[in-house]
Design a protein around this motif. Structure first.
Motif, PDB file in Angstrom:
ATOM      1  N   ASN B   4       0.832  -1.195   0.000  1.00  0.00           N
ATOM      2  CA  ASN B   4       0.000   0.000   0.000  1.00  0.00           C
ATOM      3  C   ASN B   4       0.868   1.246   0.000  1.00  0.00           C
ATOM      4  O   ASN B   4       0.616   2.191  -0.746  1.00  0.00           O
ATOM      5  N   SER B   6       3.992   1.582  -0.954  1.00  0.00           N
ATOM      6  CA  SER B   6       4.787   1.739  -2.185  1.00  0.00           C
ATOM      7  C   SER B   6       3.899   2.252  -3.314  1.00  0.00           C
ATOM      8  O   SER B   6       4.312   3.093  -4.115  1.00  0.00           O
ATOM      9  N   THR B   7       2.650   1.769  -3.364  1.00  0.00           N
ATOM     10  CA  THR B   7       1.718   2.244  -4.403  1.00  0.00           C
ATOM     11  C   THR B   7       1.432   3.724  -4.204  1.00  0.00           C
ATOM     12  O   THR B   7       1.426   4.498  -5.168  1.00  0.00           O
ATOM     13  N   THR B   8       1.203   4.105  -2.948  1.00  0.00           N
ATOM     14  CA  THR B   8       0.921   5.517  -2.650  1.00  0.00           C
ATOM     15  C   THR B   8       2.125   6.374  -3.038  1.00  0.00           C
ATOM     16  O   THR B   8       1.970   7.448  -3.629  1.00  0.00           O
ATOM     17  N   VAL B  10       4.448   5.718  -5.334  1.00  0.00           N
ATOM     18  CA  VAL B  10       4.539   5.769  -6.808  1.00  0.00           C
ATOM     19  C   VAL B  10       3.512   6.757  -7.351  1.00  0.00           C
ATOM     20  O   VAL B  10       3.811   7.588  -8.221  1.00  0.00           O
ATOM     21  N   PHE B  11       2.285   6.673  -6.807  1.00  0.00           N
ATOM     22  CA  PHE B  11       1.234   7.587  -7.278  1.00  0.00           C
ATOM     23  C   PHE B  11       1.628   9.042  -7.021  1.00  0.00           C
ATOM     24  O   PHE B  11       1.502   9.896  -7.908  1.00  0.00           O
ATOM     25  N   LEU B  14       4.480  10.249  -9.410  1.00  0.00           N
ATOM     26  CA  LEU B  14       4.049  10.409 -10.812  1.00  0.00           C
ATOM     27  C   LEU B  14       3.036  11.545 -10.952  1.00  0.00           C
ATOM     28  O   LEU B  14       3.092  12.326 -11.911  1.00  0.00           O
ATOM     29  N   PHE B  15       2.109  11.634 -10.002  1.00  0.00           N
ATOM     30  CA  PHE B  15       1.086  12.670 -10.083  1.00  0.00           C
ATOM     31  C   PHE B  15       1.712  14.064  -9.952  1.00  0.00           C
ATOM     32  O   PHE B  15       1.326  14.997 -10.687  1.00  0.00           O
ATOM     33  N   PHE B  17       4.751  14.897 -10.746  1.00  0.00           N
ATOM     34  CA  PHE B  17       5.491  15.151 -11.988  1.00  0.00           C
ATOM     35  C   PHE B  17       4.541  15.603 -13.094  1.00  0.00           C
ATOM     36  O   PHE B  17       4.797  16.586 -13.797  1.00  0.00           O
ATOM     37  N   ALA B  18       3.393  14.880 -13.213  1.00  0.00           N
ATOM     38  CA  ALA B  18       2.406  15.252 -14.238  1.00  0.00           C
ATOM     39  C   ALA B  18       1.836  16.643 -13.955  1.00  0.00           C
ATOM     40  O   ALA B  18       1.627  17.453 -14.869  1.00  0.00           O
TER      41      ALA B  18
END
Lengths: 141, 258
Positions: B4, B6-8, B10-11, B14-15, B17-18
């Motif tokens: 959980n 690690s997913t958070t 990564v999100f 990436l978010f 950066f976007a």
């Protein structure tokens, strides 16, 4: 490994098709279905890259598609911490709501119709994949 | 629990950066150019698989366009002759540089069924293409460049909703505004009730420019008037314009660089 190879190829194909011949939101269908089935962090990375590629090919403002994809995936991730997501009703409604949200930002017309069509198409694909998975399990036993 | 977090993580990365790319309008010109160079042949290949008009269709289509353009040119010559005889200045059509471009994308809801409102060409800023340049086939106006990347550009067709420009009819010199209504429909609106409209009359661009000097050049053919809507109780009259170009049967167009 084969699963991830198929995922990458289908992501690329959906982006190329959506960028050249149709406004149909195929990429959101691939991303949401992929996450529901694989539940891997790789899907987040692919969603980010697909978003950038789509923005360049469809002349949108750079970054908007990636933000939409990542936001929708994160909502699904939060939902799955409490509830089961590998079910047909969830697939249908997540594609309907996710597709409509995406269409509202980037598609000029027929937004609800397009999101309804991808929800139906995604549900059918999910049913087929589930049937294949069950058959493989039975054969394995 | 570990997955959980690690997913958070990564999100969030990436978010952010976007969001940075989006907020600061980071075009990442080099990267977008690379992506365009990579995607352009794939787009072109996929487009040619789904859009393959037959030779007979091409011949018929060319005949229709040739007839309309010849008619428009003859009308223009008559008008020039009259102007010379009356010793007024003739219409001064500036020489233009045409850049041939292939259509590599025609996004539609249902390919082959619904009608497109935009198309993607394989020329961009690297070839001197800029926003606002008209796109034509022979002398017939197709649309205008609305967005440009380094190797591709987006054209908005004249039938696209809210595409507006001034125009006039060739025979009666009636002024009006050409407006796209979607689904391949184009209308001439805001025509004074006292002006004359004739069915079959050719509509051409008027050539008005804005404060920055940009605008469609004069004399480009828009289409023929196919129906007139005139009501004495209305403020203006309008006319439906028949567009001679079926964009789904076209594979190459020209961008007017000047």
């Amino acid at each position: 490994m084969l699963k991830y190879f198929i995922l990458i190829v289908s992501c690329l194909l959906s982006v190329i098709v959506e960028g050249s011949i149709t406004t149909f939101p195929l990429s959101i269908l691939v991303i949401i279905l992929s996450y529901i089935i694989l539940r891997s962090n790789l899907v987040f990375v692919l969603a980010f890259l697909m978003g950038l590629l789509l923005d360049v090919m469809t002349f949108r403002r750079f970054g908007i598609t990636s933000m939409i994809f990542l936001g929708l995936l994160f909502l699904i991730f939060l939902y799955q911490r409490k509830f089961e997501i590998a079910s047909l009703p969830f697939v249908f409604f997540s594609l309907l709501i996710g597709g409509y949200t995406y269409a509202k930002f980037v598609i000029p017309d027929n937004q609800f119709l397009q999101s309804l069509l991808i929800a139906i198409l995604g549900s059918l694909i999910y049913l087929c994949l589930s049937a294949i998975h069950k058959k493989e399990k039975t054969v394995g036993l | 629990m570990r997955k959980n977090s690690s997913t958070t993580f990564v999100f969030i990365v990436l978010f952010l950066f976007a969001a940075l790319i989006f907020v600061f309008r980071m075009q990442l010109v080099g990267i977008s150019g690379m992506i365009t160079n990579f995607s352009r042949p794939l787009q072109a290949g996929l487009f040619s698989v789904f859009n393959h008009p037959s030779n007979e269709t091409n011949k018929k289509f060319q005949q229709v366009v040739d007839t309309l353009v010849s008619q428009a040119q003859m009308n223009q010559l008559k008008s020039d002759n009259n102007a010379l005889r009356d010793q007024f200045a003739t219409a001064n059509i500036e020489p233009s540089q045409l850049l041939p471009s292939r259509i590599i994308g025609l996004p539609q809801f249902l390919p082959g069924i619904s009608l497109p409102e935009q198309l993607i060409l394989d020329q961009g800023t690297n070839q001197g293409v800029q926003k606002g340049m008209p796109v034509i086939i022979k002398n017939v106006l197709i649309g205008e460049i609305t967005k440009v990347e380094s190797a591709t550009s987006l054209v908005t067709l004249i039938s696209s909703p809210n595409f507006l420009f001034t125009a006039q009819t060739q025979n009666t010199n009636t002024l009006g505004i050409v407006k796209g209504e979607g689904a391949d429909k184009v209308v001439l609106v805001n025509v004074e009730l006292s002006d004359t409209l004739k069915i079959g009359d050719i509509v051409v661009t008027k050539g008005d420019k804005n404060l920055t000097g940009k605008g469609l050049p004069p004399g480009l053919v828009v289409g023929k008037i196919s129906a007139i809507n005139k009501s004495p109780s209305a403020l203006y009259q309008s006319a439906a314009i028949q567009n001679p170009i079926d964009i789904t049967k076209v594979s190459e167009v020209f961008i007017m660089l000047k």
